[in-house]
Design a protein around this motif. Structure first.
Motif, PDB file in Angstrom:
ATOM      1  N   VAL A  22      28.205  10.311  84.909  1.00  0.00           N
ATOM      2  CA  VAL A  22      28.327  11.056  83.652  1.00  0.00           C
ATOM      3  C   VAL A  22      29.533  11.987  83.639  1.00  0.00           C
ATOM      4  CG1 VAL A  22      25.854  10.934  83.236  1.00  0.00           C
ATOM      5  CG2 VAL A  22      26.789  12.900  84.428  1.00  0.00           C
ATOM      6  N   ASN A  23      30.222  12.139  84.771  1.00  0.00           N
ATOM      7  CA  ASN A  23      31.442  12.949  84.786  1.00  0.00           C
ATOM      8  C   ASN A  23      32.560  12.237  84.038  1.00  0.00           C
ATOM      9  OD1 ASN A  23      31.286  15.504  86.497  1.00  0.00           O
ATOM     10  ND2 ASN A  23      30.309  14.032  87.867  1.00  0.00           N
ATOM     11  N   GLU A  24      33.391  13.024  83.352  1.00  0.00           N
ATOM     12  CA  GLU A  24      34.539  12.474  82.616  1.00  0.00           C
ATOM     13  C   GLU A  24      35.691  12.248  83.591  1.00  0.00           C
ATOM     14  OE1 GLU A  24      34.553  11.608  79.560  1.00  0.00           O
ATOM     15  OE2 GLU A  24      32.825  12.605  78.669  1.00  0.00           O
ATOM     16  N   LEU A  25      35.957  10.988  83.921  1.00  0.00           N
ATOM     17  CA  LEU A  25      37.001  10.663  84.896  1.00  0.00           C
ATOM     18  C   LEU A  25      38.046   9.760  84.264  1.00  0.00           C
ATOM     19  CD1 LEU A  25      34.748   9.862  88.005  1.00  0.00           C
ATOM     20  CD2 LEU A  25      35.618  12.086  87.244  1.00  0.00           C
ATOM     21  N   SER A  26      39.252   9.812  84.809  1.00  0.00           N
ATOM     22  CA  SER A  26      40.323   8.952  84.304  1.00  0.00           C
ATOM     23  C   SER A  26      40.353   7.638  85.085  1.00  0.00           C
ATOM     24  CB  SER A  26      41.675   9.653  84.445  1.00  0.00           C
ATOM     25  OG  SER A  26      42.068   9.690  85.814  1.00  0.00           O
TER      26      SER A  26
END
Length: 228
Positions: free
Chosen positions: A112-116
């Motif tokens: 659920v973390n916003e990662l690139s």
């Protein structure tokens, strides 16, 4: 990043001396906060992860990785510390794309973390690189046009994210994702040894395919940068 993030629970599982062929209880259940350990913060509430398909209720960690079974990874995480999983991800260079700290509550293990995509490509490259993470450098060469003189470009900084034997165990499980799991469509069919991990966010709004050969790490993301 969806289930591509599961590789860090897999890594921490192996770091703790647990085995790829260990079996976990993959039954769908509601988890209480007290079922998990978190040395970096208190947990509250309940959590009931779902699976995208009907899967066996008892499976090995390799099978859970190949089939990307949410309930199995919840069972794995309950035997670990959520903050250790977060720290292992950070050792692979993982940082949130929005600059906020990585979250580490139970659902975080499902991505659920916003990662690139660049972050995940560099992380899986570290798995291929015997556990050595090297931060990605965008500049390959700088040349002064008039003199053709080459200027110094930034050097990549490398560090040991996990021991080589941990990376080898991760690779073994991630190869099964390609050879008989959720990433079968990414098999090139040309004999190149490949390993990877798929990812899908809620309602399929974003899909991911991360993976590597012995030469290159890649991350493919399909989604909307703004809105849904």
């Amino acid at each position: 990043s969806g289930s591509t993030y599961k590789i860090f629970t897999l890594a921490q599982w192996l770091i703790q001396g647990k085995k790829l062929e260990d079996h976990v209880d993959a039954r769908i259940r509601e988890w209480n906060a007290t079922d998990f350990s978190s040395r970096c913060g208190a947990l509250t509430g309940t959590w009931k992860p779902k699976n995208s398909e009907k899967d066996p209720e008892d499976m090995s960690v390799v099978q859970a990785t190949a089939r990307s079974v949410n309930s199995a990874f919840a069972a794995m995480a309950s035997q670990l510390d959520l903050c250790d999983i977060r720290d292992t991800a950070m050792a692979f260079g993982v940082r949130r794309a929005d600059g906020n700290p990585l979250i580490s509550y139970p659902a975080s293990i499902l991505g659920v973390n916003e990662l690139s995509p660049l972050t995940m490509a560099a992380a899986v490259a570290a798995v291929a690189n015997r556990g050595v993470y090297c931060n990605p450098i965008a500049i390959k060469q700088v040349i002064i046009r008039k003199t053709q003189q080459s200027l110094t470009v930034p050097a990549s900084i490398c560090s040991q994210a996990v021991a080589p034997e941990i990376a080898a165990g991760m690779t073994y499980a991630m190869q099964r994702v390609i050879s008989g799991g959720t990433g079968g469509a990414s098999a090139t069919g040309d004999g190149t040894p490949l390993a990877g991990k798929t990812g899908t966010t809620d309602s399929g709004l974003q899909t991911w395919m991360t993976g590597f050969s012995s030469q290159v790490g890649t991350a493919t993301w399909v989604g909307n940068p703004i809105g849904q």
